[in-house]
Design a protein around this motif. Structure first.
Motif, mmCIF file in Angstrom:
data_model
loop_
_atom_site.group_PDB
_atom_site.id
_atom_site.type_symbol
_atom_site.label_atom_id
_atom_site.label_comp_id
_atom_site.label_asym_id
_atom_site.label_seq_id
_atom_site.Cartn_x
_atom_site.Cartn_y
_atom_site.Cartn_z
ATOM 1 N N GLN A 123 73.748 34.029 48.010
ATOM 2 C CA GLN A 123 72.977 34.214 49.253
ATOM 3 C C GLN A 123 72.863 35.740 49.353
ATOM 4 O O GLN A 123 72.023 36.043 50.181
ATOM 5 N N LEU A 124 73.462 36.619 48.579
ATOM 6 C CA LEU A 124 73.420 38.001 48.746
ATOM 7 C C LEU A 124 72.091 38.420 47.856
ATOM 8 O O LEU A 124 71.555 39.533 48.242
ATOM 9 N N LEU A 125 72.091 37.982 46.672
ATOM 10 C CA LEU A 125 71.004 38.365 45.650
ATOM 11 C C LEU A 125 70.307 37.068 45.029
ATOM 12 O O LEU A 125 70.797 36.384 44.384
ATOM 13 N N PRO A 126 69.284 36.975 45.652
ATOM 14 C CA PRO A 126 68.372 35.687 45.384
ATOM 15 C C PRO A 126 67.862 35.748 43.786
ATOM 16 O O PRO A 126 67.910 36.962 43.206
ATOM 17 N N LYS A 127 67.543 34.709 43.102
ATOM 18 C CA LYS A 127 67.232 34.676 41.758
ATOM 19 C C LYS A 127 65.717 35.449 41.825
ATOM 20 O O LYS A 127 65.347 35.914 40.722
ATOM 21 N N ALA A 128 65.130 35.660 42.736
ATOM 22 C CA ALA A 128 63.807 36.440 42.629
ATOM 23 C C ALA A 128 64.169 37.910 42.341
ATOM 24 O O ALA A 128 63.265 38.707 41.681
ATOM 25 N N LEU A 129 65.231 38.431 42.603
ATOM 26 C CA LEU A 129 65.766 39.932 41.881
ATOM 27 C C LEU A 129 65.948 39.529 40.619
ATOM 28 O O LEU A 129 66.988 39.217 39.978
ATOM 29 N N THR A 130 64.938 40.422 39.825
ATOM 30 C CA THR A 130 65.110 40.086 38.277
ATOM 31 C C THR A 130 65.250 41.324 37.766
ATOM 32 O O THR A 130 64.947 42.563 38.260
ATOM 33 N N MET A 131 66.175 41.543 36.520
ATOM 34 C CA MET A 131 66.354 42.671 35.525
ATOM 35 C C MET A 131 65.311 43.165 35.037
ATOM 36 O O MET A 131 65.311 44.250 34.483
ATOM 37 N N GLN A 132 64.046 42.271 34.911
ATOM 38 C CA GLN A 132 63.052 42.652 34.101
ATOM 39 C C GLN A 132 62.404 44.129 34.406
ATOM 40 O O GLN A 132 62.057 44.717 33.452
ATOM 41 N N TRP A 133 62.278 44.482 35.689
ATOM 42 C CA TRP A 133 61.986 45.718 36.018
ATOM 43 C C TRP A 133 62.673 46.930 35.452
ATOM 44 O O TRP A 133 62.192 47.590 34.908
ATOM 45 N N LEU A 134 64.027 46.815 35.720
ATOM 46 C CA LEU A 134 64.722 47.934 34.946
ATOM 47 C C LEU A 134 64.743 47.871 33.679
ATOM 48 O O LEU A 134 64.633 49.164 32.998
ATOM 49 N N MET A 135 64.735 46.761 32.886
ATOM 50 C CA MET A 135 64.845 46.763 31.375
ATOM 51 C C MET A 135 63.455 47.068 31.090
ATOM 52 O O MET A 135 63.433 47.867 29.946
ATOM 53 N N SER A 136 62.100 46.997 31.965
ATOM 54 C CA SER A 136 61.153 47.419 31.346
ATOM 55 C C SER A 136 61.068 48.898 31.442
ATOM 56 O O SER A 136 60.578 49.603 30.557
ATOM 57 N N ALA A 137 61.474 49.426 32.365
ATOM 58 C CA ALA A 137 61.678 51.055 32.480
ATOM 59 C C ALA A 137 62.447 51.669 31.353
ATOM 60 O O ALA A 137 62.156 52.833 30.976
ATOM 61 N N SER A 138 63.621 50.796 31.142
ATOM 62 C CA SER A 138 64.156 51.346 29.931
ATOM 63 C C SER A 138 63.695 51.493 28.646
ATOM 64 O O SER A 138 63.678 52.188 28.013
ATOM 65 N N GLY A 139 62.820 50.439 28.407
ATOM 66 C CA GLY A 139 62.035 50.254 27.276
ATOM 67 C C GLY A 139 60.970 51.231 27.285
ATOM 68 O O GLY A 139 60.531 51.832 26.190
ATOM 69 N N SER A 140 60.272 51.554 28.417
ATOM 70 C CA SER A 140 59.334 52.820 28.591
ATOM 71 C C SER A 140 59.903 54.011 28.048
ATOM 72 O O SER A 140 59.297 54.875 27.440
ATOM 73 N N TYR A 141 60.936 54.379 28.440
ATOM 74 C CA TYR A 141 61.697 55.545 28.174
ATOM 75 C C TYR A 141 62.167 55.386 26.761
ATOM 76 O O TYR A 141 61.852 56.610 25.950
ATOM 77 N N SER A 142 62.610 54.466 26.064
ATOM 78 C CA SER A 142 62.869 54.379 24.580
ATOM 79 C C SER A 142 61.670 54.507 23.815
ATOM 80 O O SER A 142 61.641 55.484 22.950
ATOM 81 N N ARG A 143 60.578 53.958 24.230
ATOM 82 C CA ARG A 143 59.103 54.077 23.659
ATOM 83 C C ARG A 143 58.801 55.713 23.602
ATOM 84 O O ARG A 143 58.229 56.313 22.618
ATOM 85 N N ALA A 144 58.611 56.231 24.874
ATOM 86 C CA ALA A 144 58.293 57.552 25.106
ATOM 87 C C ALA A 144 59.094 58.503 24.291
ATOM 88 O O ALA A 144 58.451 59.634 23.865
ATOM 89 N N SER A 145 60.303 58.602 24.322
ATOM 90 C CA SER A 145 61.060 59.388 23.346
ATOM 91 C C SER A 145 61.034 59.217 21.883
ATOM 92 O O SER A 145 61.054 60.152 21.291
ATOM 93 N N ARG A 146 60.677 58.114 21.628
ATOM 94 C CA ARG A 146 60.571 57.783 20.078
ATOM 95 C C ARG A 146 58.998 58.714 19.688
ATOM 96 O O ARG A 146 58.969 59.130 18.722
ATOM 97 N N GLN A 147 58.041 58.252 20.837
ATOM 98 C CA GLN A 147 56.734 58.701 20.311
ATOM 99 C C GLN A 147 56.922 60.573 20.500
ATOM 100 O O GLN A 147 56.193 61.109 19.704
ATOM 101 N N LEU A 148 57.651 60.997 21.190
ATOM 102 C CA LEU A 148 57.955 62.370 21.174
ATOM 103 C C LEU A 148 58.409 63.124 19.961
ATOM 104 O O LEU A 148 58.067 63.896 19.508
ATOM 105 N N ALA A 149 59.397 62.344 19.499
ATOM 106 C CA ALA A 149 60.134 62.367 18.421
ATOM 107 C C ALA A 149 59.108 62.523 17.088
ATOM 108 O O ALA A 149 59.050 63.320 16.297
#
Length: 769
Positions: free
Chosen positions: A640-666
């Motif tokens: 009842q506190l955290l509905p299933k609509a709250l997905t971790m996909q958002w945070l995981m996508s942001a993490s993936g964006s940083y990973s790709r950006a850091s590799r591209q800069l390297a």
């Protein structure tokens, strides 16, 4: 002039109707010669009967040239002057173009001797110097023998912040910087600090016994009187107090008695306040502090840094804000007591036995062990001065590394401030000498800073940061802290931004010791586990990193796993530090200077900043994995506190964006042309954005100053997000599902924003979310 150059160019290109004709003809009526000069426009004018054309043309009806000359008519004189001037101008332009052509494309004669091997190419203003030569130069400049006189010059028994001794040392530092040919300046602040009562003293009484009046004090404690039962709390860490709560002990209204060490005084008091305690007494336990049992302790309990009465803005004299206080000021009383006073209390405590893992036979105390604590500290305003010197860079002078040391102390403060100030001055002398006499030209600038009011919570350093935040966050790319660099010889510890870990690793392998290198002596096996430690809240490097977003490092030779026993006391003298280091203080100061110097010189010597943006990738992914696991646990246990609509996909996508950006800069760094100064500057600026873009833009620095979401403290951090999930899982009364979801979204976009900035150009950004 441009039109003339254009005309001459067209002449050499042979374009029709764009020439000047020089005719040397023999006068048929005598032996005299004349010059006929016709321009293409003159031909047209002749056809039209223009008067100028007629004067230039041979005409049988005219007098001979000699007769005209002898006649010296005004008309002829004007013509001759104009013709002479025109010829001079044309000749000048021809010479100019020929000379310019030689500059652009020189033709070497066959006898020219060719240089053997490639000629070094330098496109910047700084001369090329091999890194090994730079290292060797520094090693020649720094020696243990030179520290003896420097220690003597900066040793003082009394130099508390704002005192005459503090000002005396500041003037000495400025004088040294000027001797080295550096530009110097001073940063003046008027700060509010708490000192012990001017008359009388703070006091406590246990079980209605006689009053005890400790000499030591804790600045920024709440004032007043608190009465409650004593409760022994070990070091006052969160886990220590939770273990008391797990024993069904109510901490509300209790007076906690805790040992000094392991965490800061401010953290101990903040932890106690969260549990509902009314006061905290802190003492140096003989197990950690083998000193006399009557030695007073000094410190502060502001859960932050800087002047707590001007949070988020500088304490300049002209600043006029309404009264305000930092959220880090405690609401409960805090006072230090001596080891002897603590022993007398502990012997009389009843109640349960302390946990076995606390390594003590002490009892925890029961409700009959009543104590009354009275704190009457006084708030005073002090003028402090930070002093600076700069060695300017030769390519990117507006980019700089800052290296600083605390100047003040509660007493002699030899390990606290004298050694660090001496290392600062010696490093300034050495690098200045390299620039002045050895041809070293740093690409970027080096700012040397001597801070005041460090004992009250890095007040001087923080006020400077607050005063010049907008400029420093764009231009200062690193801070190196020299406080407490020598407190022992058994260990070597470094606390730093992950961006600097690669630089630290290489520096450890370059600084030589008697038995090899710092790496082989202290970092054998896994250097990260043996050398690295978290950056502490009471370190001057912490506000640089967590408040301003400047990659920072703090380091020092230590006594092993124990704290230096004389910090916060008036026993911090050279004699005692010699004992703790086996009379190796000058030698350890030399190695500290070399370690700091290697990092500084690397950062100002290399084309590209030696910082590894990929280091944060693993840290982010670790946090995301922990949060993911806890979100699933809450959704399973408290749906009842955290509905299933709250997905971790958002945070995981942001993490993936940083990973790709850091590799591209390297990859961009790997493929970059190091001789392209503009490209290097662009890449360096992308690197510099990483740390400051981890500062949450969604909270006020006044309310949450340490808003670095990975290394800061408080609500904006990923650690706080994880703790909030734990509170939701256990249905803690402070848990708020809506607040969590808000924090979750803001943390996600902070990471995504950092990834976007790291990517550089707007079209290179990854907005998959």
């Amino acid at each position: 002039m441009d039109q003339a150059r254009s005309t001459i160019s067209k002449i050499f290109n042979g374009e029709p109707h764009s020439y000047t004709r020089f005719n040397l003809t023999q006068n048929m009526e005598g032996d005299n010669s004349q010059v006929e000069m016709k321009l293409a426009s003159d031909v047209d004018e002749e056809v039209g009967g223009n008067g100028v054309g007629e004067h230039l043309n041979h005409n049988s009806t005219r007098k001979p040239y000699v007769a005209q000359k002898l006649g010296r008519t005004p008309k002829n004189l004007c013509f001759m002057a104009a013709a002479t001037l025109l010829i001079f101008i044309i000749g000048y332009l021809i010479g100019y173009l020929v000379h310019r052509k030689k500059d652009v494309a020189p033709i070497c004669s066959a006898s020219t001797v060719r240089a053997e091997g490639p000629i070094p190419h330098e496109t910047g203003a700084a001369a090329l110097m091999d890194w090994d030569d730079v290292k060797n130069l520094l090693a020649q400049k720094v020696s243990a023998d030179k520290f003896e006189s420097v220690f003597n010059e900066f040793s003082l028994n009394e130099h508390r912040a704002g005192s005459s001794g503090d000002e005396f040392l500041a003037n000495k530092v400025v004088k040294k910087f000027k001797e080295y040919g550096m530009m110097t300046w001073t940063d003046e602040h008027f700060v509010k600090v708490q000192d012990p009562p001017a008359t009388g003293s703070n006091r406590f009484s246990f079980k209605n016994g006689s009053d005890e009046r400790p000499e030591g004090f804790l600045s920024y404690s709440a004032n007043g009187v608190a009465t409650g039962a004593v409760l022994y709390g070990f070091y006052g860490k969160e886990k220590d107090l939770k273990s008391l709560r797990d024993k069904s002990i109510n901490l509300t209204g209790r007076v906690l008695l805790v040992r000094a060490g392991q965490i800061s005084f401010a953290e101990k008091v903040a932890n106690a306040a969260k549990m509902g305690a009314s006061a905290v007494l802190i003492y140096p336990d003989p197990e950690n502090y083998p000193i006399e049992d009557n030695i007073p302790l000094f410190g502060h309990v502001h859960m932050g840094s800087g002047d707590p009465y001007t949070p988020g803005f500088p304490s300049f004299n002209h600043t006029q804000f309404p009264p305000v206080q930092s959220s880090g000021l405690p609401k409960i009383l805090a006072q230090t007591i001596t080891a002897g006073m603590a022993t007398r209390i502990l012997r009389q405590l009843g109640g349960q036995n302390a946990p076995d893992e606390w390594g003590s036979l002490n009892r925890l105390g029961d409700l009959s062990d009543v104590i009354t604590v009275e704190v009457r500290n006084v708030l005073v305003e002090k003028k402090i001065n930070n002093v600076f010197g700069v060695i300017k860079g030769f390519v990117d002078a507006d980019r700089y590394v800052v290296i600083g040391a605390q100047r003040d102390a509660w007493g002699p403060g030899f390990a606290t401030s004298t050694v660090g100030t001496s290392v600062l001055v010696e490093l300034a002398r050495s690098i200045s000498d390299m620039v002045k006499n050895d041809g070293f030209k740093p690409r970027r600038s080096i700012v040397f800073a001597s801070w005041s009011a460090g004992e009250y919570g890095s007040v001087g350093a923080t006020e400077w940061l607050e005063g010049y935040l907008s400029s420093l966050s764009m231009k200062a790319f690193a801070y190196i802290d020299l406080d407490g660099v020598v407190t022992g010889q058994k260990g070597f510890k470094v606390a730093a931004s992950p961006l600097m870990h690669s630089l630290i690793e290489s520096t450890l392998t370059e600084v030589k010791t008697k038995t090899g290198t710092l790496s082989s002596q202290y970092g054998r096996g896994n250097w990260e586990s043996n050398v690295l430690e978290p950056l502490k809240l009471d370190s001057a490097a912490y506000p640089f990193l967590a408040f301003t977003g400047i990659p920072s490092v703090s380091f020092g030779f230590t006594a092993g796993n124990s704290d230096y026993q004389f910090f916060g006391t008036k026993l911090d003298t050279r004699v005692r530090l010699n004992i703790a280091t086996g009379n190796q203080v000058p030698q350890l100061a030399e190695k500290s200077t070399q370690f700091a110097g290697h990092m500084v010189l690397r950062l100002v010597h290399d084309h590209l900043l030696r910082m590894d943006v990929m280091k944060y990738d693993k840290i982010i992914r670790t946090h995301v994995a922990q949060i993911n696991g806890k979100v699933k646990a809450v959704q399973r246990m408290q749906p009842q506190l955290l509905p299933k609509a709250l997905t971790m996909q958002w945070l995981m996508s942001a993490s993936g964006s940083y990973s790709r950006a850091s590799r591209q800069l390297a990859s961009d760094i790997q493929n970059s042309d190091l001789e392209d100064i503009e490209m290097c500057r662009v890449i360096n600026d992308r690197i510099m954005t990483v740390e400051r873009n981890f500062l949450s833009p969604y909270v006020s620095p006044r309310e949450s100053p340490f808003r670095h979401i990975l290394l800061g403290s408080g609500p904006p951090t990923l650690k706080a997000l994880s703790n909030h999930l734990e509170a939701l899982r256990t249905d803690h009364p402070d848990a708020d599902a809506d607040l969590f979801r808000n924090q979750f979204a803001l943390a996600t976009w902070t990471i995504q924003g950092c990834a976007n900035s790291l990517a550089g150009d707007i079209w290179a950004m990854d907005n998959a979310i």
